[in-house]
Design a protein around this motif. Structure first.
Motif, PDB file in Angstrom:
ATOM      1  N   ALA A  63     -57.832  18.149  52.295  1.00 57.50           N
ATOM      2  CA  ALA A  63     -56.657  18.736  51.868  1.00 57.50           C
ATOM      3  C   ALA A  63     -57.026  20.286  51.850  1.00 57.50           C
ATOM      4  N   GLY A  64     -56.173  21.120  52.491  1.00 58.86           N
ATOM      5  CA  GLY A  64     -56.133  22.618  52.328  1.00 58.86           C
ATOM      6  C   GLY A  64     -57.164  23.057  53.542  1.00 58.86           C
ATOM      7  N   PHE A 120     -52.410  15.557  53.015  1.00 58.66           N
ATOM      8  CA  PHE A 120     -52.509  14.243  53.179  1.00 58.66           C
ATOM      9  C   PHE A 120     -51.784  13.572  54.144  1.00 58.66           C
ATOM     10  N   GLU A 121     -50.468  13.952  53.777  1.00 64.65           N
ATOM     11  CA  GLU A 121     -49.328  13.463  54.939  1.00 64.65           C
ATOM     12  C   GLU A 121     -49.219  13.757  56.334  1.00 64.65           C
ATOM     13  N   ASP A 122     -50.288  14.827  56.757  1.00 65.20           N
ATOM     14  CA  ASP A 122     -50.252  15.349  57.900  1.00 65.20           C
ATOM     15  C   ASP A 122     -51.379  14.277  58.853  1.00 65.20           C
ATOM     16  N   THR A 123     -51.654  13.242  57.799  1.00 65.32           N
ATOM     17  CA  THR A 123     -52.765  12.352  58.652  1.00 65.32           C
ATOM     18  C   THR A 123     -51.880  11.390  59.509  1.00 65.32           C
ATOM     19  N   VAL A 147     -56.085  12.791  63.316  1.00 68.34           N
ATOM     20  CA  VAL A 147     -56.533  13.672  62.222  1.00 68.34           C
ATOM     21  C   VAL A 147     -56.369  12.796  60.797  1.00 68.34           C
ATOM     22  N   THR A 148     -57.549  13.164  60.210  1.00 70.84           N
ATOM     23  CA  THR A 148     -57.540  12.338  58.787  1.00 70.84           C
ATOM     24  C   THR A 148     -57.564  13.436  57.721  1.00 70.84           C
ATOM     25  N   VAL A 149     -56.607  13.388  56.896  1.00 73.00           N
ATOM     26  CA  VAL A 149     -56.952  14.549  55.622  1.00 73.00           C
ATOM     27  C   VAL A 149     -57.085  13.848  54.424  1.00 73.00           C
ATOM     28  N   SER A 150     -58.034  14.154  53.827  1.00 72.26           N
ATOM     29  CA  SER A 150     -58.525  13.274  52.556  1.00 72.26           C
ATOM     30  C   SER A 150     -57.984  14.234  51.482  1.00 72.26           C
ATOM     31  N   SER A 151     -57.152  13.715  50.423  1.00 73.27           N
ATOM     32  CA  SER A 151     -56.609  14.162  49.286  1.00 73.27           C
ATOM     33  C   SER A 151     -57.609  14.559  48.289  1.00 73.27           C
TER      34      SER A 151
END
Length: 122
Positions: free
Chosen positions: A14-15, A86-89, A118-122
């Motif tokens: 994230a970020g 995270f919600e962009d995953t 695309v996986t965004v980890s929090s």
């Protein structure tokens, strides 16, 4: 026949940032609108961004963080993503249409890529 191939997806914190690319081959449509959509598990495919010769539109959820662009000479479409959440995953899809005007409705696009995760980890 038009072939769209996405690349550039991956795992990011994230970020962080990612740049997606979409290569078009076959019949090109330099005057047609092109767009990015995304689909998260269990959800419908949703509009992310689109551009035409004269206009660019973004979903409210990505405005200010994502930038869509195209290089007609290279038959490429891009999506620069910063400040990822995270919600962009989702799986991100490139789409194209031969019509000049933009639509946010995925049914309005004739050509689709296979998608890139695309996986965004929090």
């Amino acid at each position: 026949q038009v072939l769209l191939v996405e690349s550039g997806g991956g795992l990011v914190q994230a970020g962080g940032s990612l740049r997606l690319s979409c290569a078009a081959s076959g019949r090109t449509f330099s005057n047609g609108a092109m767009a990015w959509f995304r689909q998260a598990p269990g959800k419908e495919r949703e509009f992310v961004a689109a551009l035409s010769l004269t206009s660019i539109y973004y979903a409210d959820s990505v405005k200010g963080r994502f930038t869509i662009s195209r290089d007609n000479a290279k038959n490429m479409l891009y999506l620069q993503m910063i400040s990822l959440k995270f919600e962009d995953t989702a799986v991100y899809y490139c789409a194209g249409r031969s019509i000049v005007g933009i639509t946010r409705d995925p049914r309005g696009y004739d050509y689709w890529g296979q998608g890139t995760q695309v996986t965004v980890s929090s």
